[in-house]
Design a protein around this motif. Structure first.
Motif: not given
Length: 379
Positions: A185-199
């Motif tokens: 179980e994760f609870h988002r306190w603040c900020g975007p839902e996912a880190v993004t990277e490029r490959f």
């Protein structure tokens, strides 16, 4: 033995880098891979290395100690005593910065510290992931509680003190009496839902529970190696696809792509990556959730199969199927040398596949670990 010019203030007793200062992969691993190469008529195995310090963009750290004096770092070998590592040289500097902020916030908020002996205390683990593009940190505080409310003052301190260095802040509930670091179980306190990277130009999304490599400089080289081994116009099936770092990078050159993955957080990341594609590329992709051993049929009709299993190696039913009904090309990305050697023997024993390419990557410098990419062709 070649040495690299780095020093560490935490050795001993920190056990995180057993080959600290040694360049390249362990001699025993190099010898085993070279022996495999000779057995299959291949040259000595090349090794790709990267930075020796500051490369670790992803860290899971234990929180132990006592109220008002927490330690954040690594367990000593065969113990639950934590070595405090505030100046770890392999961490990206932001990982160390986050750990310092979290430690001070735990003290100022009066948060109790987890103890295995009593299964009491709140603060249990810390996960930090640095997003390269923004140079901000996705932070997960793991608590021995079912909701974030007992940690709310601490979470607010972390948010305010990190400020623009914070990508997102999460609470993770882990009340089980187990060595598993993250709960479900994760609870988002603040900020975007996912880190993004490029490959390879593809945008890849990492929710906080998804698997990701900690050394993205070398991980990119692995993805490039795999992409270079996939023929243009191929119909590809990828098992253990994760969030799609390999598969999504292939879309401009392949005709069709099936992607199999079992982890719900990784599937959520993959779903976000697919949602951002142009319609023509999205139409090439079929996602097959579930264990790889239950998804063997997905290999049918594929010109090229890619596998990137966990350290235990291929699920036995998948290994058996690939040996009995070999694809034209199999690309095996391995994070476990022992299982890779065993799977290679099984895959090639009947003559249906032959090993034609082998490369090694020093993905976790200063350790015994080696990442291997093997290319197999139908015999």
């Amino acid at each position: 033995m070649t040495r690299v010019n780095v020093s560490c203030p935490h050795r001993p007793p920190c056990p995180g880098c057993p080959r600290f200062g040694e360049h390249g992969i362990a001699p025993a691993a190099q010898a085993a891979l070279d022996a495999l190469a000779r057995a299959h008529g291949l040259p000595a195995v090349p090794v790709v290395s990267g930075a020796a310090a500051g490369f670790r963009l992803r860290a899971r750290l234990a929180i132990r100690g006592r109220l008002g004096a927490p330690k954040i770092g690594m367990f000593q070998l065969d113990t639950h005593r934590v070595v405090h590592i505030p100046n770890c040289v392999i961490h990206h500097p932001l990982v160390n910065r986050v750990a310092d902020v979290v430690r001070r916030s735990l003290v100022d908020a009066g948060v109790s510290i987890y103890s295995e002996a009593t299964h009491g205390g709140l603060a249990r683990y810390l996960q930090v992931v640095v997003e390269r593009g923004s140079q901000t940190a996705q932070v997960v505080l793991v608590g021995n509680c079912t909701t974030p409310e007992p940690l709310a003052p601490c979470l607010d301190f972390i948010r305010d003190r990190l400020g623009p260095e914070l990508h997102s802040l999460w609470f993770n509930a882990n009340c089980a009496r187990t060595n598993t670091i993250l709960g479900h179980e994760f609870h988002r306190w603040c900020g975007p839902e996912a880190v993004t990277e490029r490959f390879g130009g593809a945008v890849v999304h990492y929710p906080p529970g998804a698997f990701g490599q900690n050394n993205l400089e070398v991980a990119e080289r692995i993805v490039d190696n795999v992409r270079g081994s996939v023929p243009p116009g191929a119909r590809v099936t990828e098992f253990y696809a994760g969030v799609g770092a390999i598969g999504l990078s292939l879309l401009p050159k392949v005709a069709a792509l099936r992607m199999n993955e079992v982890s719900p957080p990784s599937l959520r990341g993959l779903e976000r990556g697919l949602a951002g594609l142009e319609a023509a590329d999205r139409a090439k992709v079929e996602v097959i959730p579930g264990p790889a051993g239950d998804a063997c049929a997905a290999a049918a009709g594929a010109d090229t199969v890619i596998v990137d299993p966990p350290r235990k190696g291929l699920d036995p039913p998948l290994c058996e199927q690939l040996a009995a009904q070999p694809p034209g090309r199999l690309i095996y990305v391995s994070c476990g040398l022992e299982s890779f050697l065993a799977d290679t023997a099984r895959l090639t024993s009947g003559g249906g596949l032959r090993l034609t390419g082998l490369a090694a990557f020093d993905l976790m410098p200063h350790t015994e670990h080696v990442e291997t990419v093997g290319v197999f062709e139908r015999g």
